[in-house]
Structure formats: C-alpha cells, structure tokens
Design a protein around this motif. Structure first.
Motif, PDB file in Angstrom:
ATOM      1  N   TYR A  16     -34.712  -4.341 -34.553  1.00 42.41           N
ATOM      2  CA  TYR A  16     -34.395  -5.769 -34.472  1.00 42.41           C
ATOM      3  C   TYR A  16     -35.669  -6.591 -34.671  1.00 42.41           C
ATOM      4  O   TYR A  16     -35.662  -7.629 -35.319  1.00 42.41           O
ATOM      5  CB  TYR A  16     -33.769  -6.103 -33.123  1.00 42.41           C
ATOM      6  CG  TYR A  16     -32.317  -5.724 -32.980  1.00 42.41           C
ATOM      7  CD1 TYR A  16     -31.744  -4.663 -33.669  1.00 42.41           C
ATOM      8  CD2 TYR A  16     -31.492  -6.439 -32.122  1.00 42.41           C
ATOM      9  CE1 TYR A  16     -30.424  -4.328 -33.517  1.00 42.41           C
ATOM     10  CE2 TYR A  16     -30.162  -6.114 -31.967  1.00 42.41           C
ATOM     11  CZ  TYR A  16     -29.622  -5.056 -32.659  1.00 42.41           C
ATOM     12  OH  TYR A  16     -28.302  -4.729 -32.511  1.00 42.41           O
ATOM     13  N   ARG A  17     -36.762  -6.121 -34.101  1.00 40.36           N
ATOM     14  CA  ARG A  17     -38.036  -6.837 -34.194  1.00 40.36           C
ATOM     15  C   ARG A  17     -38.534  -6.892 -35.646  1.00 40.36           C
ATOM     16  O   ARG A  17     -39.028  -7.934 -36.110  1.00 40.36           O
ATOM     17  CB  ARG A  17     -39.076  -6.156 -33.297  1.00 40.36           C
ATOM     18  CG  ARG A  17     -40.437  -6.781 -33.315  1.00 40.36           C
ATOM     19  CD  ARG A  17     -40.374  -8.205 -32.828  1.00 40.36           C
ATOM     20  NE  ARG A  17     -41.652  -8.845 -33.036  1.00 40.36           N
ATOM     21  CZ  ARG A  17     -42.151  -9.763 -32.259  1.00 40.36           C
ATOM     22  NH1 ARG A  17     -41.464 -10.176 -31.226  1.00 40.36           N
ATOM     23  NH2 ARG A  17     -43.313 -10.284 -32.505  1.00 40.36           N
ATOM     24  N   GLN A  18     -38.398  -5.785 -36.361  1.00 37.76           N
ATOM     25  CA  GLN A  18     -38.817  -5.766 -37.759  1.00 37.76           C
ATOM     26  C   GLN A  18     -37.978  -6.737 -38.590  1.00 37.76           C
ATOM     27  O   GLN A  18     -38.506  -7.442 -39.451  1.00 37.76           O
ATOM     28  CB  GLN A  18     -38.690  -4.356 -38.333  1.00 37.76           C
ATOM     29  CG  GLN A  18     -39.708  -3.383 -37.784  1.00 37.76           C
ATOM     30  CD  GLN A  18     -39.406  -1.964 -38.198  1.00 37.76           C
ATOM     31  OE1 GLN A  18     -38.282  -1.495 -38.109  1.00 37.76           O
ATOM     32  NE2 GLN A  18     -40.438  -1.262 -38.656  1.00 37.76           N
ATOM     33  N   ILE A  19     -36.681  -6.775 -38.316  1.00 38.61           N
ATOM     34  CA  ILE A  19     -35.796  -7.696 -39.038  1.00 38.61           C
ATOM     35  C   ILE A  19     -36.157  -9.139 -38.702  1.00 38.61           C
ATOM     36  O   ILE A  19     -36.229  -9.992 -39.584  1.00 38.61           O
ATOM     37  CB  ILE A  19     -34.321  -7.397 -38.712  1.00 38.61           C
ATOM     38  CG1 ILE A  19     -33.950  -5.992 -39.198  1.00 38.61           C
ATOM     39  CG2 ILE A  19     -33.405  -8.441 -39.328  1.00 38.61           C
ATOM     40  CD1 ILE A  19     -32.620  -5.483 -38.666  1.00 38.61           C
ATOM     41  N   GLN A  20     -36.403  -9.390 -37.428  1.00 41.37           N
ATOM     42  CA  GLN A  20     -36.793 -10.731 -36.996  1.00 41.37           C
ATOM     43  C   GLN A  20     -38.050 -11.191 -37.731  1.00 41.37           C
ATOM     44  O   GLN A  20     -38.098 -12.310 -38.255  1.00 41.37           O
ATOM     45  CB  GLN A  20     -37.056 -10.745 -35.491  1.00 41.37           C
ATOM     46  CG  GLN A  20     -37.612 -12.055 -34.978  1.00 41.37           C
ATOM     47  CD  GLN A  20     -38.217 -11.950 -33.598  1.00 41.37           C
ATOM     48  OE1 GLN A  20     -38.090 -10.930 -32.927  1.00 41.37           O
ATOM     49  NE2 GLN A  20     -38.875 -12.987 -33.159  1.00 41.37           N
ATOM     50  N   ASP A  21     -39.040 -10.339 -37.780  1.00 41.68           N
ATOM     51  CA  ASP A  21     -40.297 -10.691 -38.448  1.00 41.68           C
ATOM     52  C   ASP A  21     -40.085 -10.921 -39.938  1.00 41.68           C
ATOM     53  O   ASP A  21     -40.587 -11.896 -40.502  1.00 41.68           O
ATOM     54  CB  ASP A  21     -41.347  -9.594 -38.236  1.00 41.68           C
ATOM     55  CG  ASP A  21     -41.823  -9.515 -36.799  1.00 41.68           C
ATOM     56  OD1 ASP A  21     -41.612 -10.479 -36.029  1.00 41.68           O
ATOM     57  OD2 ASP A  21     -42.401  -8.474 -36.433  1.00 41.68           O
ATOM     58  N   ARG A  22     -39.337 -10.027 -40.570  1.00 41.21           N
ATOM     59  CA  ARG A  22     -39.144 -10.131 -42.020  1.00 41.21           C
ATOM     60  C   ARG A  22     -38.384 -11.395 -42.412  1.00 41.21           C
ATOM     61  O   ARG A  22     -38.689 -12.036 -43.413  1.00 41.21           O
ATOM     62  CB  ARG A  22     -38.397  -8.903 -42.511  1.00 41.21           C
ATOM     63  CG  ARG A  22     -38.219  -8.895 -43.991  1.00 41.21           C
ATOM     64  CD  ARG A  22     -37.545  -7.637 -44.462  1.00 41.21           C
ATOM     65  NE  ARG A  22     -37.452  -7.683 -45.904  1.00 41.21           N
ATOM     66  CZ  ARG A  22     -37.819  -6.732 -46.708  1.00 41.21           C
ATOM     67  NH1 ARG A  22     -38.302  -5.622 -46.223  1.00 41.21           N
ATOM     68  NH2 ARG A  22     -37.686  -6.861 -47.998  1.00 41.21           N
TER      69      ARG A  22
END
Length: 57
Positions: A16-22
C-alpha cells in the motif's frame, strides 16, 4: 486511481505504501479505499462470479 491501485497491488505485488508513493496519495487509507471499491465492483461482475463458481468446483 482505482485501476492503478489494482494493477499495482495485484499485478505487481506492491505494498500500500509503494502505491501511495507512486500515485502521490495522501495516505495508505486512500489506497485501501480504492481497492475496496474495486473488489466490490468485481464481486458484482458476471464474469468474475462465473470464475469464482468454476474455481469452487
């Protein structure tokens, strides 16, 4: 955004964090909400229902 979250999570396996950042979202909750909307939509789609029935056999 829902489509991008779905692809990021279920095709590429991003957190979820990677998606949020991207996607430059404000929180991981936004990602969670988008994925929940996608899952609800998919649960109503006739092809998905048929697939789940076939997998349950």
């Amino acid at each position: 955004m829902e489509r991008q979250c779905f692809i990021g999570r279920y095709i590429y396996g991003h957190s979820y964090r990677q998606i949020q950042d991207r996607l430059k979202l404000k929180s991981t909750k936004a990602v969670d909400n988008a994925l929940t909307r996608v899952r609800k939509k998919l649960a109503k789609h006739p092809k998905v229902i048929e697939l789940w029935k076939n997998l349950a056999r």
